[in-house]
Design a protein around this motif. Structure first.
Motif, mmCIF file in Angstrom:
data_model
loop_
_atom_site.group_PDB
_atom_site.id
_atom_site.type_symbol
_atom_site.label_atom_id
_atom_site.label_comp_id
_atom_site.label_asym_id
_atom_site.label_seq_id
_atom_site.Cartn_x
_atom_site.Cartn_y
_atom_site.Cartn_z
ATOM 1 N N GLU A 1 16.732 36.436 36.274
ATOM 2 C CA GLU A 1 17.534 36.010 35.142
ATOM 3 C C GLU A 1 19.216 36.087 35.214
ATOM 4 O O GLU A 1 19.808 35.473 34.366
ATOM 5 N N ASP A 2 19.504 36.940 36.152
ATOM 6 C CA ASP A 2 20.942 37.315 36.347
ATOM 7 C C ASP A 2 21.576 35.941 37.014
ATOM 8 O O ASP A 2 22.671 35.871 37.129
ATOM 9 N N THR A 3 20.671 34.904 37.702
ATOM 10 C CA THR A 3 21.042 33.880 38.581
ATOM 11 C C THR A 3 21.940 32.839 37.725
ATOM 12 O O THR A 3 21.675 32.656 36.674
ATOM 13 N N ALA A 4 23.388 32.680 38.207
ATOM 14 C CA ALA A 4 24.049 31.961 37.467
ATOM 15 C C ALA A 4 25.391 31.775 38.142
ATOM 16 O O ALA A 4 25.692 32.395 39.436
ATOM 17 N N VAL A 5 26.422 30.842 37.877
ATOM 18 C CA VAL A 5 27.608 31.069 38.369
ATOM 19 C C VAL A 5 28.594 31.798 37.511
ATOM 20 O O VAL A 5 28.377 31.740 36.184
ATOM 21 N N TYR A 6 28.983 32.645 38.058
ATOM 22 C CA TYR A 6 29.917 33.729 37.618
ATOM 23 C C TYR A 6 31.207 33.549 37.565
ATOM 24 O O TYR A 6 32.124 33.167 38.539
ATOM 25 N N TYR A 7 32.034 33.660 36.377
ATOM 26 C CA TYR A 7 33.419 33.054 36.165
ATOM 27 C C TYR A 7 34.432 34.316 35.771
ATOM 28 O O TYR A 7 33.817 34.934 34.884
#
Length: 127
Positions: free
Chosen positions: A89-95
């Protein structure tokens, strides 16, 4: 023109770790509160962590407490996000984001409080 450049994203198995870095160009880094946000497909951008100008105050969202740590090195114009015990659930694009602040002990947790953004780095956690 100030630019933010993230690095360190990638593919990792659940339980693994990654360290994101964000380098800010120019000589105004110490005037910014720095933050990390993330956005998963189909979801809104959400706050992950923030750190005050002098590094003396940090804030994390509840879902990453005890797993993620934000830090900064003002001499290197760099903010880091150490991510341990990663979950799918940490999968994402990080900005990475920078927000001008006058106070040394202030953090920001809303996207509209930030003035500058990086291009993002993909983090994918496999189960």
């Amino acid at each position: 023109q100030v630019q933010l450049v993230e690095s360190g994203g990638g593919l990792v198995q659940a339980g693994g770790y990654l360290r994101l870095s964000c380098v800010v160009s120019g000589d105004t880094f110490s005037t910014y509160v720095m933050g990390w946000f993330r956005q998963a497909p189909g979801k809104e951008r959400e706050f992950v962590a923030a750190i005050s100008r002098n590094g003396g105050l940090t804030d994390n969202t509840d879902s990453v407490k005890g797993r993620f740590t934000i830090s900064r090195d003002n001499a290197k114009n760099t903010v880091y996000l150490q991510m341990n015990s990663l979950k799918p659930e940490d999968t994402a694009v990080y900005y990475c984001a920078a927000g001008f602040a006058t106070g040394l002990f202030k953090v920001k947790s809303f996207p509209e409080e930030y003035d500058l953004w990086g291009q993002g780095t993909q983090v994918t956690v496999s189960s």
